[in-house]
Design a protein around this motif. Structure first.
Motif, PDB file in Angstrom:
ATOM      1  N   ASN A  42      -4.691 -39.214   8.911  1.00 28.24           N
ATOM      2  CA  ASN A  42      -4.477 -38.109   7.975  1.00 28.24           C
ATOM      3  C   ASN A  42      -5.769 -37.640   7.318  1.00 28.24           C
ATOM      4  O   ASN A  42      -6.567 -38.452   6.838  1.00 28.24           O
ATOM      5  CB  ASN A  42      -3.486 -38.525   6.893  1.00 28.24           C
ATOM      6  CG  ASN A  42      -2.091 -38.748   7.440  1.00 28.24           C
ATOM      7  OD1 ASN A  42      -1.717 -38.153   8.457  1.00 28.24           O
ATOM      8  ND2 ASN A  42      -1.314 -39.591   6.800  1.00 28.24           N
ATOM      9  N   TYR A  43      -5.934 -36.311   7.292  1.00 29.01           N
ATOM     10  CA  TYR A  43      -7.120 -35.679   6.700  1.00 29.01           C
ATOM     11  C   TYR A  43      -6.698 -34.451   5.892  1.00 29.01           C
ATOM     12  O   TYR A  43      -5.618 -33.892   6.102  1.00 29.01           O
ATOM     13  CB  TYR A  43      -8.106 -35.239   7.785  1.00 29.01           C
ATOM     14  CG  TYR A  43      -8.685 -36.363   8.596  1.00 29.01           C
ATOM     15  CD1 TYR A  43      -9.849 -37.012   8.204  1.00 29.01           C
ATOM     16  CD2 TYR A  43      -8.064 -36.782   9.779  1.00 29.01           C
ATOM     17  CE1 TYR A  43     -10.388 -38.052   8.957  1.00 29.01           C
ATOM     18  CE2 TYR A  43      -8.598 -37.820  10.533  1.00 29.01           C
ATOM     19  CZ  TYR A  43      -9.750 -38.455  10.112  1.00 29.01           C
ATOM     20  OH  TYR A  43     -10.269 -39.488  10.852  1.00 29.01           O
ATOM     21  N   PHE A  44      -7.574 -34.048   4.985  1.00 32.27           N
ATOM     22  CA  PHE A  44      -7.481 -32.731   4.360  1.00 32.27           C
ATOM     23  C   PHE A  44      -8.561 -31.858   4.983  1.00 32.27           C
ATOM     24  O   PHE A  44      -9.672 -32.334   5.250  1.00 32.27           O
ATOM     25  CB  PHE A  44      -7.727 -32.803   2.846  1.00 32.27           C
ATOM     26  CG  PHE A  44      -6.688 -33.602   2.104  1.00 32.27           C
ATOM     27  CD1 PHE A  44      -5.427 -33.069   1.857  1.00 32.27           C
ATOM     28  CD2 PHE A  44      -6.971 -34.876   1.626  1.00 32.27           C
ATOM     29  CE1 PHE A  44      -4.473 -33.792   1.169  1.00 32.27           C
ATOM     30  CE2 PHE A  44      -6.017 -35.605   0.941  1.00 32.27           C
ATOM     31  CZ  PHE A  44      -4.763 -35.063   0.706  1.00 32.27           C
ATOM     32  N   ILE A  45      -8.258 -30.597   5.213  1.00 34.45           N
ATOM     33  CA  ILE A  45      -9.316 -29.654   5.559  1.00 34.45           C
ATOM     34  C   ILE A  45      -9.439 -28.667   4.400  1.00 34.45           C
ATOM     35  O   ILE A  45      -8.463 -28.026   4.006  1.00 34.45           O
ATOM     36  CB  ILE A  45      -9.094 -28.963   6.923  1.00 34.45           C
ATOM     37  CG1 ILE A  45      -7.825 -28.136   6.981  1.00 34.45           C
ATOM     38  CG2 ILE A  45      -9.053 -29.986   8.035  1.00 34.45           C
ATOM     39  CD1 ILE A  45      -7.675 -27.380   8.296  1.00 34.45           C
ATOM     40  N   VAL A  46     -10.646 -28.596   3.851  1.00 34.84           N
ATOM     41  CA  VAL A  46     -10.902 -27.874   2.613  1.00 34.84           C
ATOM     42  C   VAL A  46     -12.076 -26.924   2.832  1.00 34.84           C
ATOM     43  O   VAL A  46     -13.019 -27.240   3.572  1.00 34.84           O
ATOM     44  CB  VAL A  46     -11.226 -28.859   1.467  1.00 34.84           C
ATOM     45  CG1 VAL A  46     -11.500 -28.126   0.172  1.00 34.84           C
ATOM     46  CG2 VAL A  46     -10.072 -29.843   1.278  1.00 34.84           C
ATOM     47  N   VAL A 202     -14.578 -28.257   5.691  1.00 36.64           N
ATOM     48  CA  VAL A 202     -14.995 -29.629   5.935  1.00 36.64           C
ATOM     49  C   VAL A 202     -13.741 -30.485   6.037  1.00 36.64           C
ATOM     50  O   VAL A 202     -12.661 -30.090   5.593  1.00 36.64           O
ATOM     51  CB  VAL A 202     -15.929 -30.153   4.818  1.00 36.64           C
ATOM     52  CG1 VAL A 202     -17.246 -29.405   4.829  1.00 36.64           C
ATOM     53  CG2 VAL A 202     -15.256 -30.055   3.444  1.00 36.64           C
ATOM     54  N   ILE A 203     -13.893 -31.646   6.639  1.00 33.87           N
ATOM     55  CA  ILE A 203     -12.771 -32.561   6.863  1.00 33.87           C
ATOM     56  C   ILE A 203     -12.941 -33.761   5.939  1.00 33.87           C
ATOM     57  O   ILE A 203     -14.000 -34.396   5.913  1.00 33.87           O
ATOM     58  CB  ILE A 203     -12.731 -33.004   8.335  1.00 33.87           C
ATOM     59  CG1 ILE A 203     -12.601 -31.782   9.249  1.00 33.87           C
ATOM     60  CG2 ILE A 203     -11.592 -33.982   8.570  1.00 33.87           C
ATOM     61  CD1 ILE A 203     -12.757 -32.103  10.731  1.00 33.87           C
ATOM     62  N   ILE A 204     -11.891 -34.080   5.184  1.00 36.15           N
ATOM     63  CA  ILE A 204     -11.944 -35.169   4.211  1.00 36.15           C
ATOM     64  C   ILE A 204     -10.834 -36.163   4.516  1.00 36.15           C
ATOM     65  O   ILE A 204      -9.673 -35.774   4.711  1.00 36.15           O
ATOM     66  CB  ILE A 204     -11.779 -34.639   2.769  1.00 36.15           C
ATOM     67  CG1 ILE A 204     -12.848 -33.602   2.460  1.00 36.15           C
ATOM     68  CG2 ILE A 204     -11.832 -35.783   1.764  1.00 36.15           C
ATOM     69  CD1 ILE A 204     -12.673 -32.928   1.110  1.00 36.15           C
ATOM     70  N   LYS A 205     -11.153 -37.457   4.561  1.00 37.38           N
ATOM     71  CA  LYS A 205     -10.129 -38.478   4.777  1.00 37.38           C
ATOM     72  C   LYS A 205      -9.094 -38.417   3.659  1.00 37.38           C
ATOM     73  O   LYS A 205      -9.427 -38.422   2.481  1.00 37.38           O
ATOM     74  CB  LYS A 205     -10.745 -39.869   4.777  1.00 37.38           C
ATOM     75  CG  LYS A 205     -11.584 -40.219   5.973  1.00 37.38           C
ATOM     76  CD  LYS A 205     -11.881 -41.720   5.945  1.00 37.38           C
ATOM     77  CE  LYS A 205     -13.096 -42.045   6.783  1.00 37.38           C
ATOM     78  NZ  LYS A 205     -14.336 -41.514   6.199  1.00 37.38           N
ATOM     79  N   ALA A 206      -7.822 -38.379   4.014  1.00 41.81           N
ATOM     80  CA  ALA A 206      -6.773 -38.327   2.998  1.00 41.81           C
ATOM     81  C   ALA A 206      -6.749 -39.604   2.172  1.00 41.81           C
ATOM     82  O   ALA A 206      -6.553 -39.559   0.957  1.00 41.81           O
ATOM     83  CB  ALA A 206      -5.419 -38.101   3.665  1.00 41.81           C
TER      84      ALA A 206
END
Length: 219
Positions: A42-46, A202-206
Motif C-alpha cells: 500500500n502506497y499514497f500517491i501525492v 511522488v509515492i509514499i509508503k502508507a
C-alpha cells in the motif's frame, strides 16, 4: 560517405542508445524514501508540487450514483487521501514495480469509505460529452490485457530528470486513446482525467504515514 556525415550518424546512434536500453530494461519505481516500490504493497500517491499542487487521491460518487467511484485529487497537501497498490501484468511474479510497464492501479479497501459493491480498480470511463473528458473511475477489474479490458491498464513513468517524480500514462496498444492522466477542474473538484498535462506525484509508503499518525495520537 563524408567523415562529417559519418560523425553525425555515430552521434545520433549513441545519443539514442540510453533510450533503447531503458525500453528494454525499465527501472524500478522508487518511493519518496528511496525504496523500490513493491507489488501489492500500500502506497499514497501525492502531488509532487507542494502547496497549491494539492494532496493525495480520494473518491467521489459516480454519475447518478451514491457510491464512491470516480477518482479525485484532494485540494490540501496535508491530505494523503486513500492508499492504493499496483498490480503488474504478470500478477505477483515480479519482484518490483517497473516504469513504463502495464499495470492495474487498485485502491485499498477502507471500512469507513462507502464503496458499495464497486470494484476498486482504476479504469478510463466512457467519454463524457458534457465536459468532453475521459474521467478516471474505479469500475475496472484485474485481468489480462485484451479488447475487453484495455481501459483498465496504465503505466507509471518518470516525469522528468528529477528523481522519484512520476506521472501516469494510459496508452494500450488495442485502442486509440494515448494520453497522460491529469487534473480536470470543475465546480471546485479536481477530477482525474486523460489530459495533455500530467498530474505529477511522488509515492509514499502508507505504513510510514500511518505509523507517524499513531505516534502523534499517543503523544
Amino acid at each position: 560517405m563524408k567523415s562529417s556525415q559519418l560523425l553525425l550518424l555515430s552521434f545520433l546512434l549513441l545519443s539514442s542508445l540510453p533510450n533503447l536500453l531503458m525500453a528494454d530494461n525499465p527501472e524500478p519505481l522508487y518511493d519518496i524514501s528511496g525504496d523500490k516500490v513493491l507489488p501489492g504493497k500500500n502506497y499514497f500517491i501525492v502531488s509532487a508540487i507542494w502547496g497549491a499542487g494539492g494532496g493525495g487521491l480520494s473518491l467521489i460518487p459516480g454519475k447518478n450514483e451514491i457510491c464512491l467511484r470516480d477518482v479525485v485529487q484532494l485540494s490540501s497537501d496535508l491530505q494523503r487521501g486513500l492508499s492504493l497498490y499496483f498490480q503488474p501484468l504478470n500478477g505477483t511474479a515480479t519482484d518490483y514495480i517497473y516504469e513504463s510497464t502495464d499495470l492495474n492501479i487498485v485502491f485499498t479497501t477502507f471500512s469507513e469509505v462507502k464503496l458499495c459493491t464497486a470494484p476498486r480498480v482504476w479504469k478510463v470511463d466512457d467519454f463524457d460529452p458534457s465536459t468532453e473528458q475521459w474521467f478516471i473511475t474505479t469500475t475496472g477489474d484485474i485481468r489480462k490485457p485484451g479488447p475487453l479490458t484495455s481501459l483498465n491498464w496504465f503505466k507509471v513513468e518518470k516525469h522528468s530528470v528529477l528523481d522519484r517524480v512520476y506521472k501516469i500514462n494510459h496508452c494500450p496498444a488495442s485502442e486509440g486513446l494515448c494520453k497522460d492522466v491529469g487534473i480536470y477542474y470543475t465546480e471546485g473538484t479536481r477530477r482525474l482525467a486523460l489530459s495533455e498535462t500530467p498530474f505529477i506525484f511522488v509515492i509514499i509508503k502508507a505504513e510510514s504515514v500511518l505509523n507517524r499518525a499513531k505516534i502523534a495520537n499517543v503523544i
